[in-house]
Design an enzyme around this catalytic site. Structure first.
Site, PDB file in Angstrom:
ATOM      1  CG  HIS A   1      -0.292  -0.069   2.529  1.00  0.00           C
ATOM      2  ND1 HIS A   1      -1.158  -0.222   3.743  1.00  0.00           N
ATOM      3  CD2 HIS A   1       1.151  -0.047   2.839  1.00  0.00           C
ATOM      4  CE1 HIS A   1      -0.284  -0.313   4.868  1.00  0.00           C
ATOM      5  NE2 HIS A   1       0.677  -0.258   4.372  1.00  0.00           N
ATOM      6  CG  ASN A   2      -0.134   4.523   1.130  1.00  0.00           C
ATOM      7  OD1 ASN A   2      -0.579   3.800   2.239  1.00  0.00           O
ATOM      8  ND2 ASN A   2      -0.872   5.463   0.447  1.00  0.00           N
TER       9      ASN A   2
END
Length: 347
Positions: A240-241
């Site tokens: 994520h990210n």
């Protein structure tokens, strides 16, 4: 678009070769050793030039300096390998135009559909999804609510896009890919894991290819971002990210932990592990099985780990590796003794 078979003259035009007047039909592509009279071949490296005299291909892509070595028809181009890459698109059997929507597809009445679509049996397109013109979606694939898919993107069978994922134009997503699943976010509360729901999404640029079985997690708050022209091999984990810059290529089985930032025009080989919250500079090259545990702020070629060796030798080296700290202390001690002895000597 013209479809195979092609005449050699047509191929010369399509591949930006020097003009050739020939009606010989070409039906496929083969190697210099295996190609038949109705196949195209290419010479990428001069070390294989000796194979040209016996090559039976109907036409061969070569640079100008090799034209006279071709026994048959030479198609002279600036870069035979690039021309070969473009030729594969002509013979791959994929249609540019849509072949219709299967009656077995399940499409929300609130979805917005472009023209010339191909949507396979049992595909699901959820509420609010926007599908651009020329998109192909394979059987059993799921396009979640409010997803946006750019024009001419091809999604193979059994792909899952979670809600609000955005794909650019002319992307290719292979079977088994999952884009937009929750990132691995949990908080520990006295030994109990509390889930952190992921409120961001995934944004994928134009001309991106994502391989079979690859997963791209949605962001915790901001989005996970994959830039234009990125190519991801099979079975890659993107946390994520993560942010991957334009035109970066990543080979199979690489794992990228959350919030890592990978620059533009990087190449990352297979089996690499990249820790979270790191920055990797534009133009960095990382070799296979490397563990990246700190940021790379200047481009270069980076490696880690040990190469294969006979098992008994490897076991001995493991023992020596464990002794390195003690050896280092002993060397420093000896250096100090030598230094003290030297300083005590008259000049």
């Amino acid at each position: 678009m013209v479809h195979p078979p092609f005449t050699v003259s047509q191929l010369a035009t399509l591949l930006e070769a020097e003009p050739v007047d020939s009606d010989r039909l070409i039906e496929g592509i083969g190697t210099l050793q295996s190609a038949t009279e109705h196949q195209l071949s290419f010479l990428h490296s001069g070390r294989y030039q000796h194979q040209l005299s016996a090559c039976r291909a109907g036409a061969v892509l070569v640079r100008a300096e090799h034209r006279d070595a071709v026994a048959g028809i030479a198609l002279v181009v600036a870069d035979p390998y690039i021309a070969y890459a473009r030729a594969t698109a002509l013979f791959c059997g994929l249609s540019e135009t849509g072949s219709g929507i299967s009656p077995a597809a399940q499409i929300s009445p609130t979805a917005l559909l472009g023209d010339h679509l191909t949507i396979g049996a049992n595909a699901v397109i959820a509420d609010g999804a926007q599908i651009g013109s020329g998109v192909a979606i394979g059987a059993n694939s799921v396009i979640g609510s409010n997803c946006v898919i750019g024009e001419n993107t091809r999604i193979a069978a059994n792909v899952t896009l979670y809600h609000e994922v955005r794909l650019g134009a002319s992307c290719v997503i292979h079977s088994g890919a999952v884009i937009g699943a929750d990132g691995f976010g949990f908080a520990s509360d006295n030994g109990e894991w509390i889930k952190i729901y992921q409120l961001g999404s995934v944004r994928v640029g134009d001309r991106v290819e994502i391989g079979a079985g690859t997963t791209v997690d949605r962001g915790a708050l901001d989005d996970t971002v994959i830039g234009d022209g990125v190519i991801l091999d099979n079975q890659i984990q993107v946390g994520h990210n993560v942010n991957i810059g334009d035109n970066t290529a990543i080979a199979a089985c690489t794992a990228i932990a959350g919030s890592a930032r990978i620059g533009k025009n990087c190449t990352i080989a297979g089996g690499v592990g990249i820790a979270g919250h790191l920055t990797i500079a534009d133009g960095t090259h990382i070799t296979a099985m490397t563990l990246v545990s700190k940021s790379i702020l200047q481009p270069g070629v980076f490696s880690s780990g040990t190469v294969m060796e006979p098992h008994q030798q490897w076991k001995r080296n493991v023992v020596r590796f464990r002794q390195l700290d003690e050896l280092s202390r002993r060397v420093k001690c000896l250096e100090n003794i030598v230094k003290q002895h030297t300083e005590g000597q008259p000049e």
